[in-house]
Design a protein around this motif. Structure first.
Motif, short mmCIF file in Angstrom:
data_model
loop_
_atom_site.label_atom_id
_atom_site.label_comp_id
_atom_site.label_asym_id
_atom_site.label_seq_id
_atom_site.Cartn_x
_atom_site.Cartn_y
_atom_site.Cartn_z
N ILE A 32 32.80 36.59 15.03
CA ILE A 32 32.10 37.80 14.62
C ILE A 32 30.77 37.05 14.26
O ILE A 32 29.88 37.62 14.85
CB ILE A 32 32.86 38.10 13.23
N GLU A 33 30.53 35.90 13.81
CA GLU A 33 29.32 35.28 13.61
C GLU A 33 28.47 34.93 14.80
O GLU A 33 27.27 35.41 15.11
CB GLU A 33 29.27 33.80 12.99
N THR A 34 29.28 34.56 15.97
CA THR A 34 28.87 34.37 17.32
C THR A 34 28.25 35.55 18.01
O THR A 34 27.48 35.73 18.58
CB THR A 34 29.91 33.64 18.12
N ILE A 35 29.24 36.82 17.87
CA ILE A 35 28.73 37.94 18.47
C ILE A 35 27.67 38.49 17.81
O ILE A 35 26.69 39.06 18.45
CB ILE A 35 30.15 39.05 18.22
N ALA A 36 27.64 38.56 16.55
CA ALA A 36 26.59 39.28 15.53
C ALA A 36 25.20 38.52 16.09
O ALA A 36 24.01 39.02 16.24
CB ALA A 36 26.61 39.19 14.22
N GLY A 37 25.29 36.97 16.04
CA GLY A 37 24.20 36.14 16.20
C GLY A 37 23.68 36.58 17.73
O GLY A 37 22.46 36.43 18.17
N SER A 38 24.43 37.05 18.75
CA SER A 38 24.12 37.31 20.16
C SER A 38 22.92 38.45 20.18
O SER A 38 22.56 38.65 20.98
CB SER A 38 25.20 37.38 21.10
N PHE A 39 23.29 39.26 18.89
CA PHE A 39 22.45 40.72 18.91
C PHE A 39 21.23 40.64 18.21
O PHE A 39 20.54 41.50 17.97
CB PHE A 39 23.35 41.68 18.49
N GLN A 40 20.79 39.44 17.57
CA GLN A 40 19.85 39.22 16.62
C GLN A 40 18.64 39.30 17.59
O GLN A 40 18.50 38.57 18.84
CB GLN A 40 19.91 37.84 15.76
N ARG A 41 17.54 39.96 17.02
CA ARG A 41 16.13 39.97 17.70
C ARG A 41 15.28 38.66 17.61
O ARG A 41 15.35 38.31 16.56
CB ARG A 41 15.53 41.31 17.36
N SER A 42 14.80 38.28 18.39
CA SER A 42 14.11 37.16 18.48
C SER A 42 12.71 37.39 17.73
O SER A 42 12.07 38.42 18.23
CB SER A 42 13.61 36.34 19.76
#
Length: 102
Positions: free
Chosen positions: A92-102
């Protein structure tokens, strides 16, 4: 009992939570709230669903207009936290991190 089904002690849960950003809880459940908009939450949940199917584990998920809340407990072990919860948390942490805006 497989290692992923191991019921964790309060100390084990505390130690695992100490290295995770934003996760909290105890031996009954661990939870995190992500501050994301509704559309992003839907996309994240779709990916979490795929990971949940792969691991044969199901998190409790609550979507609101400005946040996503994920709660983990192993229902099949009697509603306690197991190693399996933390395996899915890592995904889940990997998945959510991939959706974070830069």
């Amino acid at each position: 009992m497989a290692p992923r089904d191991e019921v964790l002690t309060a100390e084990q849960v505390r130690k695992k939570l100490a290295v995770l950003d934003g996760w909290s809880g105890d031996t009954s459940a661990v939870t995190k709230e992500y501050r994301v908009d509704y559309d992003t939450a839907i996309d994240i949940v779709a990916e979490i669903g795929k990971a949940a199917v792969e691991l044969e584990h199901r998190p409790d998920i609550d979507i609101r207009w400005d946040r996503l809340r994920v709660s983990m407990t192993t229902h099949t072990a009697g509603g306690v936290v197991t190693e399996l919860d933390f395996l899915l948390i890592d995904r889940i942490e990997t998945i959510a991190g991939s959706f974070q805006r830069s």
